[in-house]
Design an enzyme around this catalytic site. Sequence first.
Site, PDB file in Angstrom:
ATOM      1  N   GLN A 127      -2.995  -7.480  -6.678  1.00  0.00           N
ATOM      2  CA  GLN A 127      -2.389  -6.906  -6.134  1.00  0.00           C
ATOM      3  C   GLN A 127      -0.797  -6.621  -6.695  1.00  0.00           C
ATOM      4  O   GLN A 127      -0.356  -5.563  -6.097  1.00  0.00           O
ATOM      5  CB  GLN A 127      -2.733  -6.987  -4.153  1.00  0.00           C
ATOM      6  N   SER A 133      -0.865   1.723  -6.860  1.00  0.00           N
ATOM      7  CA  SER A 133      -0.576   1.817  -5.946  1.00  0.00           C
ATOM      8  C   SER A 133       1.425   1.763  -5.709  1.00  0.00           C
ATOM      9  O   SER A 133       1.922   2.487  -4.827  1.00  0.00           O
ATOM     10  CB  SER A 133      -0.950  -0.279  -5.218  1.00  0.00           C
ATOM     11  N   TYR A 228     -11.809   4.149  -1.748  1.00  0.00           N
ATOM     12  CA  TYR A 228     -12.196   5.400  -2.058  1.00  0.00           C
ATOM     13  C   TYR A 228     -12.878   6.389  -2.298  1.00  0.00           C
ATOM     14  O   TYR A 228     -13.646   6.300  -0.554  1.00  0.00           O
ATOM     15  CB  TYR A 228     -12.725   5.960  -4.060  1.00  0.00           C
TER      16      TYR A 228
END
Length: 390
Positions: A127, A133, A228
């Site tokens: 992350q 992102s 997704y």
Amino acid sequence: MKIGVVQERAPNEKRVALLPEALTRLKASGVEALVEKGAGQAASVPDAAYVEAGAEIVGRDELYNGADVVLCVQRPAAEDLRRLRQGQVLIGLLQPLLDPAAMAALAKAGVTAISLDALPRTLSRAQSMDALSSQANVGGYRAVLIAAAAYGRYFPLLTTAAGTARPANVLVLGVGVAGLQAIATARRLGALVKAYDVRAATKEQTESLGAQFITLRSVADATGEGGYAREMTADERAAQQQELNGHIATMDVVITTAQVPGRRPPLLVTADAVGNMKPGSVIVDMAASALGGNVELSKPDETVVTDNGVTILAPTNLPATMPAGASQFYARNLANFVAHFLKDGALSLDFAEEITAATVITHDGKVVQEATRKLLEPAKAEAAAAEVAR
Ligand code: NAD
């Protein structure tokens, strides 16, 4: 090992791959740094700040000759890729699936290409490296700001001595990373926000930001793999467009962010729907590219004003319109990504490890990432191109 930070040369690209702060962190791991002259200028970082962080400022030739690892935001142009030689490493948002031939050329030259956009995003340890992102977040924020600037009225409810302005009605289509930030930003500006997505999980996320979720009667959940959306059937698409039309007509601002990985973006706002909107309404199509977008009438990087007075914007690189902030996040993602591969001051690739296996596109003279390799097999390439064009 020497890392090199290039100056981005793509049109309108103002971001830079590393900021001095991220560079300092990498230097602490025993890495030396070269920075191309002027690399950070468009992101408000003078060369002197890189020197202070311990980097050497060099020209482009020196950078490509001297760096073991070249760091970029976008894939450099072909003329610069040709400068790379055997054993050098290139790391950035290389978009290998959009130009597999460029990857084949890098493999042939013996270059190791590592692409940050191939990161497995659902891994929690990835992350802090997730540049897709961080940049989508910037994009969602900017989309609302440019919509507000193009809209000839207020976003918030305003009660003044001269009367009351009603709040803008904003619709966000696609509630992924960019969509969530767009909802939050429009809410902060005081708009009344509605949102819609085909993934059921987005209802709760939308409501937690104080927006209203639109549930369509015609389309069931279309959650696909890896968080997704899946591609919908032609019937589902037609029913979705039909039902969305009624909602779109009542909106002042529509922001679309819908994407399906490896596919053309779904068409959500038809010319008919735009025809029913009020004069002065604004649409921002964040999915627009040469492949098409979510809005039938949008044109990449152009402003279209329809006969009925609707302004349609289709910026293709919103993060670059906020270069200092976007670069700060990108640089942190990239520094974490590079650090992931560092062992005793040098890059070490362990293909048994998930992040390495997914993101290393070329190595040892070969295209090693499966998705890119498949596109280079002639029959598969034709089939994939046909899928994208559908
Ligand atoms: P994306 O850019 O691929 O798509 C944006 C949104 O469009 C998605 O929410 C998708 O469902 C929606 N969409 C697609 N077709 C649509 C249609 N026909 N109508 C309406 N909406 C449609 O998505 P993204 O922003 O990159 O993120 C996708 C998912 O990945 C999200 O669930 C996100 O939370 C998840 N994600 C997870 C992590 C993690 O676990 N660490 C990191 C990043 C993203």
